[in-house]
Motif scaffolding. Structure first.
Motif, PDB file in Angstrom:
ATOM      1  N   GLY A 187      32.647  49.234  52.131  1.00  0.00           N
ATOM      2  CA  GLY A 187      32.865  47.787  52.137  1.00  0.00           C
ATOM      3  C   GLY A 187      31.642  46.995  51.679  1.00  0.00           C
ATOM      4  O   GLY A 187      30.525  47.507  51.656  1.00  0.00           O
ATOM      5  N   ALA A 215      35.027  40.118  52.986  1.00  0.00           N
ATOM      6  CA  ALA A 215      36.299  39.375  52.948  1.00  0.00           C
ATOM      7  C   ALA A 215      36.808  39.027  54.345  1.00  0.00           C
ATOM      8  O   ALA A 215      37.567  38.075  54.518  1.00  0.00           O
ATOM      9  N   CYS A 270      38.139  47.988  48.426  1.00  0.00           N
ATOM     10  CA  CYS A 270      36.857  48.611  48.078  1.00  0.00           C
ATOM     11  C   CYS A 270      37.063  50.076  47.701  1.00  0.00           C
ATOM     12  O   CYS A 270      37.811  50.780  48.393  1.00  0.00           O
TER      13      CYS A 270
HETATM   14  S1  SF4 Z   1      38.523  47.725  51.817  1.00  0.00           S
HETATM   15 FE1  SF4 Z   1      37.758  47.244  53.865  1.00  0.00          FE
HETATM   16  S2  SF4 Z   1      35.726  46.449  53.508  1.00  0.00           S
HETATM   17 FE2  SF4 Z   1      36.775  46.342  51.535  1.00  0.00          FE
HETATM   18  S3  SF4 Z   1      37.639  44.270  51.415  1.00  0.00           S
HETATM   19 FE3  SF4 Z   1      39.193  45.640  52.278  1.00  0.00          FE
HETATM   20  S4  SF4 Z   1      38.953  45.467  54.506  1.00  0.00           S
HETATM   21 FE4  SF4 Z   1      37.083  44.691  53.557  1.00  0.00          FE
END
Ligand code: SF4
Ligand code: SF4
Ligand code: SF4
Length: 578
Positions: free
Chosen positions: A513, A364, A506
């Motif tokens: 990720g 993302a 995530c």
């Molecule tokens: S949790 Fe971390 S790796 Fe997953 S979408 Fe969000 S920023 Fe990206």
């Protein structure tokens, strides 16, 4: 309980177990799988039984037949054989049938050597194809800024659908069409950019083949590195350092910080910086905003905003709540904004000649870097994003084995960081880091124990109540968008009692990720990465963001104070209804 015999050993298991689950109780019994995926720790079932690779010979009531182990329940008295020549031949036929409608471009496929179908074909000695017939021919979908779909490589395992619908509750993918034309795709076979996909990349992490991969910027980064008119700097996100070692044969959770820096310098980056620096900066701005909202007792709860997957989810699915996240940009984007102003000015380079590359655990982030609001005068704050896997590929292309490198230090002025910053890489970390700073700012007392253990761990939703000088602050932390949905629905219905909520798209946070080394839903590996993150935190001399001397210098020399007009202009943003 039911008693079944597997390869001459009798085992007693729960009646609702499958043959595959029963086989796992026995040492030395191997049943290959492809569509199967163990999501027990997420309380999600995925027993599709579509690929048939897990065929076993099952004898019941004097009759024997081939059955798929992953979705056949055990029965008392069942006799199972997992490795007869007939069983092996049946699996080989299944693989040949799957391959009969699969393009043979393994050498140029982004999943080459990481593909589960390819690995099984090798394991079962598939050296020719007995079946030839019609082949699927779909256009490759590269419309998304993060995810590439190549349906010709889809084997209909439906893992992506389960993850997208059941864990993330996004619902961007589902079974579509019938028979030979059946695929897993967005509704009406739309391209991904026309859907509510949040680009978390969790589907990419579970796809066994090259049907779902990330959009790669590797070639553009190589081109920038060889352009004599550009200065190319790189920033590395916290979760990358505890996972990239896996790509070079090291244990999950190994701290690769110093070796990673050496490798990046060897590849040719002009300066190697740390996203942890801008994570500390994020805390300065976010804690300031948090305390302002507390003081006024308005617009609470404050929601963290450093995960673009979660921000996307909010904009698509909860447009009425777009004013409640913190207005802070993510550490990636704060870094870009500071690099193209403060740092570019310091080294006398025009922002348009400074290329900022990010190494992120995330798909993302590629989309986030391209959001229209993250550019100033036509110059993007972050130019290219590489995932952990993509950087490992670059190291391999350059013949650099980082597992064998000497350690080096990040460059300054954007390379120094505290323990509070590195924990951004795991669920609960942003919240804990903000509380470390908020506590000291409110109380003017030293926080003796900086470990807010109540918000740690891989549980999908965690709650805690923290006493800050007599004021009770209620916090909630969630990871995985299905869990985020539960909290957001509470806010909508007015049931929410929290003051601060951290959300990561995530499951487990960025350590899991969509761009991290593949782990096939193994939560043990996530545990190891998490331990690696907290070990780095403990090893840091400074563990509170506001004590980072280079952050203090940045405010003194450039930004003024946290929440200043300049800080707002460069470090804050807004969200939109989609
Ligand atoms: S949790 Fe971390 S790796 Fe997953 S979408 Fe969000 S920023 Fe990206
Ligand atoms: S990237 Fe995330 S939201 Fe998009 S299709 Fe994959 S799992 Fe679903
Ligand atoms: S796109 Fe990948 S994960 Fe989804 S069904 Fe096809 S092969 Fe399975």
């Amino acid at each position: 309980m039911a008693k079944i015999t597997i390869n001459d050993t009798t085992v007693e298991v729960f009646k609702d177990a499958t043959i595959l689950e029963a086989a796992k109780e026995l040492d030395g019994v191997y049943i290959p799988t492809l569509c199967h995926m163990n999501l027990e720790s997420f309380n999600v079932e995925h027993h599709v039984g579509s690929c048939r690779v897990c065929m076993v010979d099952v004898e019941m009531g004097g009759r024997s037949k081939m059955m798929p182990a992953c979705c056949t329940p055990v029965q008392d008295g069942m006799v199972v054989k997992t490795n007869t020549p007939e069983v092996i031949q049946a699996r080989r036929i299944v693989l040949e049938l799957l391959l009969s409608d699969h393009p043979f471009d393994c050498l140029t496929c982004p999943k080459n050597l990481d593909c589960e179908l390819q690995a099984l074909a090798r394991e079962f000695g598939v050296d020719h194809l007995s079946y030839k017939g019609e082949m699927s021919k779909y256009p490759v979908d590269t419309t998304s800024m993060a995810i590439k779909r190549d349906l010709d490589k889809c084997i209909m395992c439906r893992r992506c659908e389960t993850v997208c619908n059941e864990i993330q509750t996004v619902g961007a993918l589902s079974g579509y069409g019938r028979g030979f034309k059946a695929v897993v795709a967005p509704a009406e076979m739309k391209n991904l950019d026309k859907t509510n996909c949040v680009m978390c990349g969790q589907c990419v992490n579970v796809c066994p083949t090259g049907a779902l991969t990330g959009i790669s910027f590797n070639k553009k980064v190589w081109a920038a590195l060889s352009d004599p008119n550009k200065k190319v700097v790189v920033q590395v996100a916290p979760a990358v350092r505890v996972a990239i070692g896996e790509e070079f044969g090291l244990e999950p959770g190994t701290d690769m910080t110093g070796r990673l820096v050496s490798g990046l310098k060897k590849i040719g980056f002009d300066a190697v910086f740390d996203t942890n620096f801008s994570a500390d900066l994020t805390i300065m701005e976010e804690a300031t905003e948090m305390l302002e909202r507390f003081k006024k007792n308005e617009n609470l709860p404050i929601l963290t905003s450093c995960c673009p997957g979660w921000v996307n989810f909010l904009e698509f699915q909860f447009p009425d709540l777009v004013n409640i996240p913190s207005t802070c940009k993510s550490p990636q984007q704060m870094f870009g904004a500071i690099a193209k102003t403060y740092y570019a000015d310091k080294i006398g380079v025009k922002p348009e000649n400074l290329v900022v590359v990010s190494v992120m655990p995330c798909q993302a982030k590629k989309y986030e870097a391209g959001r229209p609001e993250f550019a100033h005068d036509g110059v993007r704050d972050v130019d290219y994003v590489l995932t952990t896997r993509e950087l490992a590929r670059m190291f391999n292309e350059a013949g650099i084995d980082i597992s064998k490198m000497q350690e080096d230090n990040f460059d300054n002025p954007l390379g120094e960081s505290t323990g509070a910053a590195v924990i951004f890489g795991v669920t609960g970390g942003v919240c804990e880091a903000a509380l470390r700073t908020a506590y000291e700012w409110v109380t003017n007392k030293e926080l003796k124990d900086v470990n807010f253990t109540a918000v740690r761990g891989l549980d999908g939703i965690k709650e805690a109540s923290i006493d800050i000088d007599g004021t009770e602050v209620k916090v909630a932390v969630s990871s995985g968008l299905g869990n985020a949905r539960k909290l957001l629905e509470k806010i909508q219905s007015g049931e929410c009692q929290y003051h601060v909520i951290e959300i990561m798209a995530c499951p487990g946070g960025c350590i899991n990720g969509g761009g991290q080394p593949f782990i096939h839903a193994e939560t043990d590996i996530l545990e190891q990465r998490m331990k690696g993150i907290y070990a780095i935190d403990i090893g840091k001399e400074i563990r509170k963001s506001h004590e980072n001397p280079y952050i203090q210098k940045l405010y003194k020399e450039f930004l003024g104070k946290p929440g200043s007009e300049k800080a707002h202009h460069l470090l804050h943003t807004e969200y939109y209804k989609k």
